[in-house]
Design a protein around this motif. Structure first.
Motif, PDB file in Angstrom:
ATOM      1  N   THR A   1       0.835  -1.196   0.000  1.00  0.00           N
ATOM      2  CA  THR A   1       0.000   0.000   0.000  1.00  0.00           C
ATOM      3  C   THR A   1       0.872   1.248   0.000  1.00  0.00           C
ATOM      4  O   THR A   1       1.863   1.317   0.716  1.00  0.00           O
ATOM      5  CB  THR A   1      -0.916   0.011   1.240  1.00  0.00           C
TER       6      THR A   1
ATOM      7  N   TYR B   1       0.968   5.400   0.669  1.00  0.00           N
ATOM      8  CA  TYR B   1       0.299   6.398   1.487  1.00  0.00           C
ATOM      9  C   TYR B   1       0.629   7.759   0.902  1.00  0.00           C
ATOM     10  O   TYR B   1       1.783   8.172   0.893  1.00  0.00           O
ATOM     11  CB  TYR B   1       0.767   6.305   2.946  1.00  0.00           C
TER      12      TYR B   1
ATOM     13  N   ILE C   1      -3.649   4.818  -0.030  1.00  0.00           N
ATOM     14  CA  ILE C   1      -4.488   5.420   0.998  1.00  0.00           C
ATOM     15  C   ILE C   1      -4.143   6.900   0.998  1.00  0.00           C
ATOM     16  O   ILE C   1      -2.976   7.281   1.111  1.00  0.00           O
ATOM     17  CB  ILE C   1      -4.253   4.781   2.371  1.00  0.00           C
TER      18      ILE C   1
ATOM     19  N   ARG D   1      -3.874   3.078  10.304  1.00  0.00           N
ATOM     20  CA  ARG D   1      -3.732   1.616  10.428  1.00  0.00           C
ATOM     21  C   ARG D   1      -5.072   0.922  10.224  1.00  0.00           C
ATOM     22  O   ARG D   1      -5.153  -0.109   9.559  1.00  0.00           O
ATOM     23  CB  ARG D   1      -3.122   1.240  11.780  1.00  0.00           C
TER      24      ARG D   1
ATOM     25  N   SER E   1      -5.821   0.767   6.700  1.00  0.00           N
ATOM     26  CA  SER E   1      -4.891  -0.142   6.026  1.00  0.00           C
ATOM     27  C   SER E   1      -5.267  -1.600   6.208  1.00  0.00           C
ATOM     28  O   SER E   1      -4.931  -2.440   5.388  1.00  0.00           O
ATOM     29  CB  SER E   1      -3.470   0.063   6.565  1.00  0.00           C
TER      30      SER E   1
END
Length: 180
Positions: free
Chosen positions: A2, A4, A61, A175, A178
């Motif tokens: 992922t 960010y 994200i 978090r 995620s």
């Protein structure tokens, strides 16, 4: 993996701001775009976010503060991409009828803020004491965007001037996004 992507607000976050700390501390956190500072030109910010999102197929994200939340809403109204979720921190309320008066800054978002549901999970962090939006205005954004509303309490604009710095609760929210 992922990615960010931190979407800055109108100005440049001060060195101690939570968003700067996260970019410095976590190798997978990147600016989208690097905080340019005023003026806030919506189309330029949306184009920069699109470039950052579309550079890879890995999910992203989005972590947006202040006017960066408006950038995310505008981006989502124009583009689609591998965005998994968004943390939207204290978006300012913008009256579509507002026009700058004499001596007022005219480098803020002017126009209609998109109100369609975002096509990804989102959490909107609301403050009870933000100078740029009331709690009711945060609630309305959350309802319109289909975001979960997180009541952060009396945290001002959740910026350096409000004492943030470190923001462990924000890290917990990221978090949570995620893990989905």
């Amino acid at each position: 993996m992922t990615r960010y992507l931190l979407v800055p607000g109108r100005g440049r976050p001060l060195p101690g701001h939570w968003s700067r700390r996260w970019v410095e501390a976590y190798p997978h956190h990147r600016w989208a775009p690097e905080p340019p500072g005023p003026p806030y030109v919506a189309d330029d910010r949306v184009a920069a976010l699109e470039a950052a999102v579309s550079v890879a197929d890995e999910p992203a994200i989005l972590i947006a503060h202040s006017a960066g939340c408006l950038t995310v809403a505008l981006w989502a109204s124009r583009y689609a991409g591998p965005v998994r979720a968004a943390l939207l921190v204290t978006p300012p309320h913008i009256d579509p009828e507002w026009k700058p008066g004499p001596g007022e800054a005219d480098d803020v978002f002017i126009g209609e803020v998109p109100r369609d549901p975002l096509p990804f999970r989102s959490i909107l962090v609301a403050s009870r004491t933000d100078p740029y939006a009331t709690f009711a205005q945060f609630r309305r954004y959350a309802e319109d965007w289909g975001a979960e509303l997180y009541d952060a309490g009396d945290v001002g604009h959740l910026d350096s001037a409000s004492g943030y710095g470190p923001w462990p609760e924000g890290e917990r929210l990221v978090r949570e996004l995620s893990e989905d």
